[in-house]
Design a protein around this motif. Sequence first.
Motif, PDB file in Angstrom:
ATOM      1  N   PHE A 139       1.082  -1.247   0.105  1.00 48.79           N
ATOM      2  CA  PHE A 139       0.391  -0.121   0.275  1.00 48.79           C
ATOM      3  C   PHE A 139       1.245   1.222  -0.490  1.00 48.79           C
ATOM      4  CE2 PHE A 139      -3.731  -2.105   2.276  1.00 48.79           C
ATOM      5  CZ  PHE A 139      -4.227  -2.909   1.879  1.00 48.79           C
ATOM      6  N   THR A 140       1.024   2.259  -0.742  1.00 46.23           N
ATOM      7  CA  THR A 140       1.341   3.575  -1.135  1.00 46.23           C
ATOM      8  C   THR A 140       0.284   4.722  -0.012  1.00 46.23           C
ATOM      9  OG1 THR A 140       0.202   3.962  -2.937  1.00 46.23           O
ATOM     10  CG2 THR A 140       2.357   3.399  -2.869  1.00 46.23           C
ATOM     11  N   VAL A 141       0.761   5.485   0.810  1.00 52.97           N
ATOM     12  CA  VAL A 141       0.308   6.209   1.966  1.00 52.97           C
ATOM     13  C   VAL A 141       0.608   7.826   1.952  1.00 52.97           C
ATOM     14  CG1 VAL A 141      -0.362   4.146   3.263  1.00 52.97           C
ATOM     15  CG2 VAL A 141       1.532   5.679   3.764  1.00 52.97           C
ATOM     16  N   GLY A 142      -0.763   8.544   1.425  1.00 49.89           N
ATOM     17  CA  GLY A 142       0.533   9.372   1.488  1.00 49.89           C
ATOM     18  C   GLY A 142      -0.714  10.925   1.029  1.00 49.89           C
ATOM     19  N   LEU A 143      -0.323  11.673   0.349  1.00 49.78           N
ATOM     20  CA  LEU A 143      -1.353  12.554  -0.110  1.00 49.78           C
ATOM     21  C   LEU A 143      -1.400  13.372  -1.058  1.00 49.78           C
ATOM     22  CD1 LEU A 143       0.042  15.858   2.477  1.00 49.78           C
ATOM     23  CD2 LEU A 143      -2.048  14.427   2.854  1.00 49.78           C
ATOM     24  N   GLY A 144      -2.344  13.985  -2.034  1.00 47.94           N
ATOM     25  CA  GLY A 144      -3.214  13.994  -2.852  1.00 47.94           C
ATOM     26  C   GLY A 144      -3.754  15.144  -3.551  1.00 47.94           C
ATOM     27  N   SER A 183      -4.924   9.385   0.197  1.00 49.61           N
ATOM     28  CA  SER A 183      -5.100   8.523  -0.029  1.00 49.61           C
ATOM     29  C   SER A 183      -3.798   6.997   0.299  1.00 49.61           C
ATOM     30  CB  SER A 183      -5.263   8.198  -1.263  1.00 49.61           C
ATOM     31  OG  SER A 183      -3.858   8.646  -2.041  1.00 49.61           O
ATOM     32  N   VAL A 184      -4.817   5.555  -0.274  1.00 49.78           N
ATOM     33  CA  VAL A 184      -4.047   4.524   0.447  1.00 49.78           C
ATOM     34  C   VAL A 184      -4.417   4.102  -0.950  1.00 49.78           C
ATOM     35  CG1 VAL A 184      -4.040   2.328   1.097  1.00 49.78           C
ATOM     36  CG2 VAL A 184      -4.898   4.384   2.808  1.00 49.78           C
ATOM     37  N   ASN A 185      -3.156   3.381  -1.759  1.00 46.03           N
ATOM     38  CA  ASN A 185      -3.148   2.611  -3.066  1.00 46.03           C
ATOM     39  C   ASN A 185      -3.696   4.149  -4.144  1.00 46.03           C
ATOM     40  OD1 ASN A 185      -1.274   0.687  -2.667  1.00 46.03           O
ATOM     41  ND2 ASN A 185      -2.224  -0.153  -3.187  1.00 46.03           N
ATOM     42  N   ASN A 186      -4.056   5.091  -3.766  1.00 44.26           N
ATOM     43  CA  ASN A 186      -4.284   6.230  -4.638  1.00 44.26           C
ATOM     44  C   ASN A 186      -5.894   6.654  -4.277  1.00 44.26           C
ATOM     45  OD1 ASN A 186      -3.514   8.275  -5.874  1.00 44.26           O
ATOM     46  ND2 ASN A 186      -4.920   7.946  -7.655  1.00 44.26           N
ATOM     47  N   GLY A 202      10.693   9.905  -4.466  1.00 39.90           N
ATOM     48  CA  GLY A 202      11.204  10.233  -5.294  1.00 39.90           C
ATOM     49  C   GLY A 202      10.358  11.714  -5.840  1.00 39.90           C
ATOM     50  N   THR A 203      10.960  12.093  -6.882  1.00 33.66           N
ATOM     51  CA  THR A 203       9.686  13.533  -7.521  1.00 33.66           C
ATOM     52  C   THR A 203       8.747  12.671  -8.193  1.00 33.66           C
ATOM     53  OG1 THR A 203      11.618  13.973  -8.895  1.00 33.66           O
ATOM     54  CG2 THR A 203       9.641  15.135  -9.704  1.00 33.66           C
ATOM     55  N   PRO A 204       7.924  13.882  -7.509  1.00 28.80           N
ATOM     56  CA  PRO A 204       6.245  13.061  -7.485  1.00 28.80           C
ATOM     57  C   PRO A 204       5.680  12.815  -9.599  1.00 28.80           C
ATOM     58  CG  PRO A 204       6.278  14.779  -6.347  1.00 28.80           C
ATOM     59  CD  PRO A 204       7.688  14.488  -6.497  1.00 28.80           C
ATOM     60  N   PRO A 205       4.526  12.193  -9.421  1.00 32.62           N
ATOM     61  CA  PRO A 205       4.666  12.015 -11.074  1.00 32.62           C
ATOM     62  C   PRO A 205       3.961  13.656 -11.082  1.00 32.62           C
ATOM     63  CG  PRO A 205       3.177  10.503  -9.096  1.00 32.62           C
ATOM     64  CD  PRO A 205       4.430  11.448  -8.801  1.00 32.62           C
ATOM     65  N   ASN A 206       3.548  13.858 -12.781  1.00 30.61           N
ATOM     66  CA  ASN A 206       2.569  15.238 -12.722  1.00 30.61           C
ATOM     67  C   ASN A 206       1.193  15.017 -12.301  1.00 30.61           C
ATOM     68  OD1 ASN A 206       5.446  16.418 -14.019  1.00 30.61           O
ATOM     69  ND2 ASN A 206       4.074  15.368 -15.477  1.00 30.61           N
ATOM     70  N   ASN A 207       0.503  13.694 -12.592  1.00 33.51           N
ATOM     71  CA  ASN A 207      -0.947  13.647 -11.636  1.00 33.51           C
ATOM     72  C   ASN A 207      -1.353  13.347 -10.794  1.00 33.51           C
ATOM     73  OD1 ASN A 207      -3.262  13.283 -11.388  1.00 33.51           O
ATOM     74  ND2 ASN A 207      -3.980  12.623 -13.353  1.00 33.51           N
ATOM     75  N   THR A 208      -1.197  14.211  -9.926  1.00 36.23           N
ATOM     76  CA  THR A 208      -1.461  13.928  -8.364  1.00 36.23           C
ATOM     77  C   THR A 208      -2.914  13.489  -8.439  1.00 36.23           C
ATOM     78  OG1 THR A 208      -0.843  16.107  -7.489  1.00 36.23           O
ATOM     79  CG2 THR A 208       0.975  14.332  -7.118  1.00 36.23           C
ATOM     80  N   MET A 209      -3.288  14.080  -9.094  1.00 35.58           N
ATOM     81  CA  MET A 209      -5.417  14.034  -8.295  1.00 35.58           C
ATOM     82  C   MET A 209      -5.363  12.188  -7.487  1.00 35.58           C
ATOM     83  SD  MET A 209      -6.824  16.481  -8.529  1.00 35.58           S
ATOM     84  CE  MET A 209      -5.799  18.309  -9.274  1.00 35.58           C
ATOM     85  N   VAL A 210      -6.423  11.925  -6.859  1.00 35.24           N
ATOM     86  CA  VAL A 210      -6.750  10.922  -6.477  1.00 35.24           C
ATOM     87  C   VAL A 210      -7.510   9.992  -6.740  1.00 35.24           C
ATOM     88  CG1 VAL A 210      -5.340  11.490  -4.440  1.00 35.24           C
ATOM     89  CG2 VAL A 210      -7.492  11.673  -4.129  1.00 35.24           C
ATOM     90  N   SER A 211      -8.102   9.432  -7.078  1.00 34.95           N
ATOM     91  CA  SER A 211      -9.517   8.264  -7.426  1.00 34.95           C
ATOM     92  C   SER A 211     -10.467   8.127  -5.996  1.00 34.95           C
ATOM     93  CB  SER A 211      -9.536   7.426  -8.157  1.00 34.95           C
ATOM     94  OG  SER A 211      -8.923   6.201  -6.740  1.00 34.95           O
ATOM     95  N   HIS A 212     -11.430   7.466  -5.916  1.00 37.02           N
ATOM     96  CA  HIS A 212     -12.365   8.532  -4.151  1.00 37.02           C
ATOM     97  C   HIS A 212     -13.347   6.229  -4.550  1.00 37.02           C
ATOM     98  CE1 HIS A 212     -12.355  11.588  -2.342  1.00 37.02           C
ATOM     99  NE2 HIS A 212     -11.811  11.817  -4.144  1.00 37.02           N
ATOM    100  N   GLY A 213     -13.267   6.144  -3.595  1.00 35.21           N
ATOM    101  CA  GLY A 213     -14.204   4.942  -3.016  1.00 35.21           C
ATOM    102  C   GLY A 213     -14.678   4.284  -2.096  1.00 35.21           C
TER     103      GLY A 213
END
Length: 581
Positions: free
Chosen positions: A376-381, A402-405, A444-455
Amino acid sequence: MGVQSSFLAAFFFLSCFICLYPHLAIAKHDGAVTRHYKFNIRMQNVTRLCQTKSIITVNGKFPGPRIIAREGDRLVIKVVNHVPNNISIHWHGIRQLRSGWADGPAYITQCPIQTGQSYVYNFTIIGQTGTLWYHAHVSWIRATLYGPIVILPRRNTSYPFVKPYKEVPIIFGEWWKANAEAVISQALQSGAGPNNSDVYTINGLPGPLYNCSSPRETFRLNVKPRKTYLLRFINAALNDELFFKITNHTFTIVDADATYVKPFETDTIYITPGQTSNVLLKTKNITSNTKFLMVARPYSTAAAGTFDNTTVAGILEYNSNNMPISGASIKGLALPPLPAINATSYVANWTGKFRSLGNSQFPVNVPQTVEKSFFFTVGLGNDPCPKNQTCQGPNGTKFAASVNNVSFNLPTTALLQARFFGKSNGVFATNFPAFPLSQFNYTGTPPNNTMVSHGTKIVVLPYNTTVELVMQGTSILGAENHPLHLHGFNFYVVGQGTGNFNSSTDPAKYNLVDPVERNTVGVPAGGWVAVRFRADNPGVWFMHCHIEIHLSWGLKMAWAVMDGKLPNQKLPPPPLDLPKC
C-alpha cells in the motif's frame, strides 16, 4: 409487608450504589469480573488560556474518566448522548475478538449514536495488559472526548518488571480556542490545511509556557525520592507526533500499545497519535522540595507553518509542599533539550529499538509464512476544485489523502451491518487494490498527476489468513510520517527502512524472531514499514492514518475478515440496541 419493604429498600440502595459508583458494579463470571460504566456525553464549560468554551465530554470531565480493568475482564459501558452531535466511541487497541459491534468507528462498525439515544458497548479484554485509550470516532470530536484505559494483570500475576510505587497516566492532547468541528469543516470546505491548534496539553492542561495560562493549568507530578513510578503515556493529539523529556531524568520503556517489550533506557520519548507506552521513571535521591520541567514538542517533516510549533510543559516536583506554583518559581527551571523538529534519524533509531519481550510467558507469534501479500502506498494528493468555487489547497486544488491512490468515502450505512446482512450493494465494493495501480518513484520526484480516485473499497480476507502488508510513504506534497492504526488486531512490525521498498532485498532483513507487536505504527517519512498479522477476528476492521486531518482527507480503508468454520470463529449477530442510521 415488612419483607417487601426491606427488599425495596435494599433494591433502592443497590440502584443508588450502581449509579454513584458504576465502575464498582461488578459481577463474577468465569473467574473474571464484569465492570459496568456509564458514559453521559454532555457539554461542559472549560476554561483554558483565559477563555471559556463549551466542549463535548464524558460525564463532564476533561480528559474523560479512567477505565480500569484486569486482563480477562468484561466491560459493559452504556453511552448516552446528551449533545447535538452524533457520537461514537472507539476503544483504541482493544482486540474486540468476536465483538466487532463494539469497536466504535462511525459508519464502519456502527451508525453513530444520535442525540437522545444510547448504546451499550460490551466486550471482553483478551490477552492484553497495559495502557490503551478510548476516544470519539466521528469527525474531530475526539479533540476533547478521550480518556485512558488501564488494563492491570490478572489477579495473582505480576508485571514482568519491578512493581511500581505508583502509576500515573500522561495524556497528550491538542487544544483549539475555536471549536474543532468548525476547524475541520472550514478546512474541508476551502481545501486548505486546517488551522493549527493553539496549544498542546498534558492531562488537559497547557502549562506555564503559554500566554494567559493560570497556575491551575499546569500538570504537576508530585514524587517521592528513590521510588519507581509507572507512567502510562497516551498520545491523544489530533495531528502531531511528539517528543517528550524531563530535565535530568531517564526512563525505561517496558511496553508499547499494551504489549511488553524488552526494556531499554532513554532520556527522550517519541510517540505518535494513537500510540501508548508504559514507561518506568526511577526518581533520584532528592530530599528537598525540588522542581524539574517536563516538556513535549512536535516532530514534523511537513512544510513550515502547517503544524502547531509550540511546547507544552508540566512540573515534576519532589517532596511537594502543595503550594501554588508561581511564575517566579518556574522561570529558573532549565528547559530540557529536545531533538530537532524534523529529527527523522532520531525517530528511525527510536522505532528500531523496540523488540517484543518474547519469553515463555509472553511468546512471539509472528507468522513465519505469508498467504496474502499487500503493498500500500500512503500519502497526500489532490482533489480538483469544484466549479464556481475558489480552493486554497496546492495550486488552487483541494488537499486529499489516499491508500493506493484510493481516497476512502465514508458510507451512510455501517459497513459491518451491510456485510453481515448481505446488503453490500451500493454500500461498498470488495476490489480494493492489493498493489498500486500506477507505479512511480514513490519517494522521488512526484508524478505530474497527483489527483486521487475515490471509493468505498475494502479487502476481504478468509478467516485465519496470514497477511504481510508493506506500507510505503510517498513524497507527493511532501514526505510525512503517517501513523497507521489497524482496528481489531495487533500486528508485528517486521521491517522498516528509508527510500523505496525493495521486494528482492529488504525481506531478507526482516526480524521474524522478536518484532514489536503494535496496533499503530509510523510509516516513516520517505520510507516504508512492513507488518504481519493473522486474520483471526471476523468482522470489518478500519485501518487509517491517526493524524486526524489525513483521516479526514481520506487516508483510510477497511479489511473484512470472513467467519471461520467453527462456532467460536464466527461473528455473533448485532446487539438489539445497535444504533440506526
